[in-house]
Design a protein around this motif. Structure first.
Motif, PDB file in Angstrom:
ATOM      1  N   UNK A 183       1.085  -1.228   0.088  1.00 52.61           N
ATOM      2  CA  UNK A 183      -0.234  -0.119   0.051  1.00 52.61           C
ATOM      3  C   UNK A 183       1.061   1.323  -0.065  1.00 52.61           C
ATOM      4  N   UNK A 184       1.916   1.207   0.633  1.00 53.34           N
ATOM      5  CA  UNK A 184       3.257   2.546   0.509  1.00 53.34           C
ATOM      6  C   UNK A 184       3.229   3.389  -0.768  1.00 53.34           C
ATOM      7  N   UNK A 185       3.033   1.911  -1.822  1.00 56.44           N
ATOM      8  CA  UNK A 185       3.523   1.947  -3.225  1.00 56.44           C
ATOM      9  C   UNK A 185       1.915   2.289  -4.433  1.00 56.44           C
ATOM     10  N   UNK A 186       1.025   1.706  -3.693  1.00 54.89           N
ATOM     11  CA  UNK A 186      -0.293   1.202  -4.384  1.00 54.89           C
ATOM     12  C   UNK A 186      -1.374   1.179  -3.037  1.00 54.89           C
ATOM     13  N   UNK A 187      -1.782   2.317  -3.302  1.00 58.44           N
ATOM     14  CA  UNK A 187      -2.395   3.280  -1.763  1.00 58.44           C
ATOM     15  C   UNK A 187      -3.871   1.629  -2.509  1.00 58.44           C
ATOM     16  N   UNK A 188      -4.311   1.719  -1.060  1.00 53.62           N
ATOM     17  CA  UNK A 188      -6.037   1.099  -1.135  1.00 53.62           C
ATOM     18  C   UNK A 188      -6.950   1.271  -2.128  1.00 53.62           C
ATOM     19  N   UNK A 189      -7.003   3.015  -1.979  1.00 50.92           N
ATOM     20  CA  UNK A 189      -7.463   3.705  -2.554  1.00 50.92           C
ATOM     21  C   UNK A 189      -7.016   5.414  -3.088  1.00 50.92           C
ATOM     22  N   UNK A 190      -6.436   4.981  -4.686  1.00 49.22           N
ATOM     23  CA  UNK A 190      -5.718   6.826  -4.489  1.00 49.22           C
ATOM     24  C   UNK A 190      -5.888   7.541  -5.222  1.00 49.22           C
ATOM     25  N   UNK A 191      -6.091   9.114  -5.489  1.00 53.69           N
ATOM     26  CA  UNK A 191      -6.553  10.353  -6.207  1.00 53.69           C
ATOM     27  C   UNK A 191      -6.073   9.501  -7.694  1.00 53.69           C
ATOM     28  N   UNK A 192      -6.145   8.872  -8.892  1.00 56.49           N
ATOM     29  CA  UNK A 192      -5.862   9.643 -10.147  1.00 56.49           C
ATOM     30  C   UNK A 192      -6.020  10.877 -10.690  1.00 56.49           C
ATOM     31  N   UNK A 193      -7.265  11.206 -10.299  1.00 60.06           N
ATOM     32  CA  UNK A 193      -7.947  13.031 -11.963  1.00 60.06           C
ATOM     33  C   UNK A 193      -8.641  13.419 -10.101  1.00 60.06           C
ATOM     34  N   UNK A 194      -8.529  15.062 -10.730  1.00 59.98           N
ATOM     35  CA  UNK A 194      -9.923  15.704  -9.990  1.00 59.98           C
ATOM     36  C   UNK A 194     -10.286  16.315 -11.869  1.00 59.98           C
ATOM     37  N   UNK A 195     -11.533  16.345 -11.180  1.00 60.53           N
ATOM     38  CA  UNK A 195     -12.241  17.263 -12.244  1.00 60.53           C
ATOM     39  C   UNK A 195     -13.422  18.539 -11.559  1.00 60.53           C
ATOM     40  N   UNK A 196     -14.174  18.158 -12.462  1.00 59.20           N
ATOM     41  CA  UNK A 196     -15.170  19.756 -12.239  1.00 59.20           C
ATOM     42  C   UNK A 196     -16.324  19.481 -13.589  1.00 59.20           C
ATOM     43  N   UNK A 197     -17.302  19.810 -13.335  1.00 63.98           N
ATOM     44  CA  UNK A 197     -18.240  19.506 -14.275  1.00 63.98           C
ATOM     45  C   UNK A 197     -18.668  21.080 -14.542  1.00 63.98           C
ATOM     46  N   UNK A 198     -18.044  22.278 -13.610  1.00 60.53           N
ATOM     47  CA  UNK A 198     -19.033  23.673 -13.900  1.00 60.53           C
ATOM     48  C   UNK A 198     -18.290  24.322 -15.245  1.00 60.53           C
ATOM     49  N   UNK A 199     -19.423  24.590 -16.271  1.00 55.09           N
ATOM     50  CA  UNK A 199     -19.134  24.935 -16.667  1.00 55.09           C
ATOM     51  C   UNK A 199     -18.506  26.693 -16.989  1.00 55.09           C
ATOM     52  N   UNK A 200     -18.482  27.074 -15.732  1.00 55.79           N
ATOM     53  CA  UNK A 200     -18.018  28.422 -16.149  1.00 55.79           C
ATOM     54  C   UNK A 200     -16.492  28.355 -15.457  1.00 55.79           C
ATOM     55  N   UNK A 201     -15.857  27.202 -15.682  1.00 57.23           N
ATOM     56  CA  UNK A 201     -14.849  26.959 -14.754  1.00 57.23           C
ATOM     57  C   UNK A 201     -13.703  26.517 -16.490  1.00 57.23           C
ATOM     58  N   UNK A 202     -12.716  26.664 -15.904  1.00 53.71           N
ATOM     59  CA  UNK A 202     -11.802  26.493 -17.644  1.00 53.71           C
ATOM     60  C   UNK A 202     -11.606  24.939 -17.590  1.00 53.71           C
ATOM     61  N   UNK A 203     -11.549  24.252 -16.353  1.00 50.94           N
ATOM     62  CA  UNK A 203     -11.773  23.205 -16.426  1.00 50.94           C
ATOM     63  C   UNK A 203     -11.924  22.245 -16.743  1.00 50.94           C
ATOM     64  N   UNK A 204     -13.154  23.000 -17.186  1.00 48.77           N
ATOM     65  CA  UNK A 204     -15.180  22.358 -16.542  1.00 48.77           C
ATOM     66  C   UNK A 204     -14.562  20.977 -18.346  1.00 48.77           C
ATOM     67  N   UNK A 205     -14.640  19.688 -17.054  1.00 47.21           N
ATOM     68  CA  UNK A 205     -14.668  17.948 -17.964  1.00 47.21           C
ATOM     69  C   UNK A 205     -12.849  17.532 -17.833  1.00 47.21           C
TER      70      UNK A 205
END
Lengths: 351, 315, 52
Positions: free
Chosen positions: A60-82
């Protein structure tokens, strides 16, 4: 080959010192429990080297049981939308101190899967590359330890950068790689051991290996055709007791399967990978509703065929198991991989 | 209890040889101390592998769900109660079963014993009242009642409640027990301490679902934690999700749980997940006088309405 | 739920017939007030899954 002698009086201060340059992980007792786990060690906490036989392997130190791969937003006012953005990760140098040699060797088996010419799992490989493995040789192998049958062993150096041997008032630290040398320097451990000490390591190694009582044999498994052994009639007997929990796969240092999940709160969310288990019915469930591995027998067969047959055939480099014995100890219904391996090895195909 | 096995084998062989059943479900000796492996025998030769001792704590009713064969099954008190629950819930037909009843004196607590003896236990032998634990360089004799699973030490249904043949004479049931002492201790805490109690309880949960899968009640084709349309609960290691799994599972077992202890026995981390189900067992007993799996003719309390049902929780 | 550490009063049940409009108003007001008095829920609030 270089061997460093570390006086145990200097051990604690050395570990403290090395924390300036590394995130240090090591075994510590779980609060109010009789067992231990690998955790990141804060200031003043030294690894409990009497407790390296952890319930969960250190994977688990190299391969955590739960690990975030990506973050995202679906807020259309954000430049990062989708857009899928990789969250900030800490790949600064880290070290696992007190890992058992076969638990470290397990990472080299997992690497075959996560780091190939075609595909590179950045999360795993970056974490692996950032890590220095300081192993502690196992001087009293447990009765379930069959590591010498799996090309590994209580003093196996395959996955390690440094191998520590405990000699009561001092450690002998065998330097295996440059990474290991850098770590020892950062800890201030520089006292070179004399030739007589160095010879002790081989003696201890032999002693430890001789203590191992469990053996498995898989020398014949490769000679059987996949289909013959797949259709063998022993699978019902082997799989009957199985309750299809994920214990064996979760405690295993070489099991690498994962599932990808999205979770959202409002308009933001993250995609993460969770350990998965071939024991779970969901593992192979298709969106059509069809499940090619719909029965317990099929799932149990898959686990053992993958570890003891497919992996062996594919890489021609041993089984996908280092012989740590965890799955035997923690299986709620005592399904024993040694028994399964022997059953498979002594299989007689129908003529 | 250690002397039961000869009779168990005799009955098993007889019903297999006479064709009464297609298979008998029992236990064979495990490969390490304190563990036996559930197994089946389809021939009287295979019956020779059967064992019976204090390490048969896994609930065999779990292996009956939706099977089509005629089955002989070895059943302790709790197993027999779960067999009744299975029959009531249409998971197996009474006609399919030949129940070999085993009057039980409690199962050994493998978590307790392995914690008590950090140096590997190599051999465990039992007599009526004592357990002898042997390691490489130690041997200790302990009173049996001190090393029983907690659910066994508060059990009042050691004798099978349904059977076709008994493997031994019925044993005396335990009486004058405080079965819910542990629950009352939690009830006495304030809300914040209660929360913390369960936080600490679940701190080492790895969500392997061994508790759920060892449970004869948990036979849903798709468990709510595995549902994805809709997804009721997150699948990661977030503590909220872990707790949601445990407490909702316990709710699903309300009025059905026999406190067989298979969940705790199965847990690789030794978590006492009974602390969830035991509360519901207590509530069902206090509100409806109900104990699960005692009769084929009574409907479970959450299945029926009775004008006398307590309703003081309604504002 | 209370057994697990959710504050007493956070969860309430009532039986209101479709003909009992005044009881309905009364119950809703009482529940709202008592929940407000308890303050925001501290547990089972998952802002973002805590993962590595």
């Amino acid at each position: 080959m270089k061997v460093i002698k570390i006086d145990k009086k200097e051990w604690t201060s050395g570990i403290e010192q090395v924390k300036n340059a590394y995130r240090v992980f090591g075994p510590i007792k779980e609060e109010n429990k009789e067992f231990s786990a690998f955790k990141e060690l804060g200031k003043g906490v030294t690894p409990d080297l009497s407790a390296t036989d952890t319930r969960l392997s250190p994977k688990g130190i190299i391969f955590p049981q739960s690990e975030a791969m990506f973050e995202f937003t679906t807020d259309s006012t954000s430049d990062d939308c989708n857009l899928m953005n990789v969250p900030e990760k800490d790949y600064s140098p880290r070290a696992i101190v007190g890992i058992r040699p076969y638990d470290a060797a397990a990472f080299t088996l997992v690497k075959k899967n996560f780091d190939t010419p075609e595909y590179r799992d950045n999360y795993w490989v970056d974490a692996y590359d950032a890590c220095t493995f300081i192993g502690l040789a196992v001087s009293s192998p447990s009765i379930l330890d069959f590591s010498t049958s799996t090309k590994s062993g209580p003093f196996d150096e395959t996955g390690l950068d440094v191998l520590l041997c405990d000699l009561d008032d001092h450690f002998l630290a065998k330097v295996i790689s440059e990474k290991g040398e850098t770590f020892l320097k950062a800890a201030g451990f520089t006292n070179i051991a004399d030739e007589k000490d160095v010879q002790k390591i081989d003696i201890l190694k032999k002693e430890a290996e001789d203590k191992i009582q469990s053996r498995v044999f898989f020398d014949k498994i490769q000679s059987y055709s996949i289909l013959d052994i797949y259709e063998a009639n022993f699978w019902e007997d082997i799989s009957f007791a199985c309750i299809n929990c994920g214990t064996c796969t979760y405690v295993c240092p070489t099991c690498w399967c994962f599932d990808i999940q999205d979770e959202m709160q409002g308009k933001t969310g993250q995609r993460f990978k969770n350990w998965d288990s071939c024991m779970f019915p969901l593992f192979t469930l298709h969106t059509t509703g069809h499940n090619p591995r719909g029965t317990k027998l099929q799932r149990v067969r898959q686990r053992f065929m993958h570890k003891l047959k497919y992996f062996l055939d594919k890489y021609n480099d041993g089984i996908m198991c280092v012989g740590c014995g965890r799955c035997i100890r923690f299986c709620p219904v005592n399904i024993d991989i040694r028994r399964v391996c022997d059953t498979m090895n002594s299989f007689e195909p129908a003529k | 209890m250690t002397g039961y096995i000869a009779k168990i084998k005799k009955i098993s062989k007889q019903i297999l040889d006479e064709g009464t059943v297609d298979m008998v479900i029992g236990f064979r000796k495990g490969t390490l101390a304190l563990m036996n492996e559930p197994c089946f025998a389809k021939t009287s030769k295979a019956v020779d592998d059967f064992v019976w001792d204090g390490n048969c704590g896994i609930n065999l009713a779990n292996y009956l769900t939706s099977r089509k064969e005629k089955i002989g099954i070895i059943a302790k008190g709790c197993d027999s109660r779960n067999i009744i629950t299975h029959i009531i819930e249409n998971k197996i037909d009474r006609d399919q079963l030949f129940i070999i009843g085993v009057p039980c004196k409690g199962m050994l607590d493998r978590h307790l014993l392995s914690a008590k003896f950090p140096d590997e236990i190599l051999n465990v032998s039992e007599s009526e009242d004592a357990v002898i634990i042997k390691g490489a360089d130690y041997e200790e004799t302990l009173p049996r009642k001190e090393v029983l699973q907690e659910n066994c030490s508060v059990c009042i249904h050691r004798n099978p409640v349904i059977y076709d043949e008994l493997a031994a004479d019925l044993v005396e049931e335990q009486a004058d027990l405080d079965r819910f002492e542990a629950v009352r201790k939690i009830e006495a805490l304030n809300a914040e301490d209660k929360w913390q109690y369960f936080e600490d309880l679940l701190a080492t949960c790895i969500r392997c679902y061994a508790c759920r899968n060892a449970c004869p009640l948990c036979y849903c084709p798709t468990c709510f934690v595995d549902e994805s349309k809709p997804q009721w609960v997150g699948k990661g290691q977030d503590t909220t999700d872990i707790r949601t799994f445990h407490f909702l599972r316990a709710f699903h077992d309300a009025g059905r749980c026999t406190d067989c202890g298979a969940c705790v026995r199965a847990c690789p981390m030794g978590i006492d997940v009974r602390m969830f189900t035991k509360k519901l067992e207590k509530d069902c007993f206090e509100s409806f006088g109900w104990e699960a799996g005692l009769s084929l003719d009574a409907r479970p309390p959450l299945d029926t309405f009775n004008p006398d049902d307590p309703n003081d929780f309604i504002l | 739920m209370e057994h697990m550490g959710i504050e007493p009063g956070r969860i309430q049940f009532s039986w209101v017939s479709s003909a009992e409009s005044t009881k309905f108003v009364k119950v809703v007001n009482e529940v709202t007030e008592s929940i407000k008095a308890l303050g925001p829920l501290k547990h089972f609030v998952k802002a973002k899954a805590k993962v590595v």
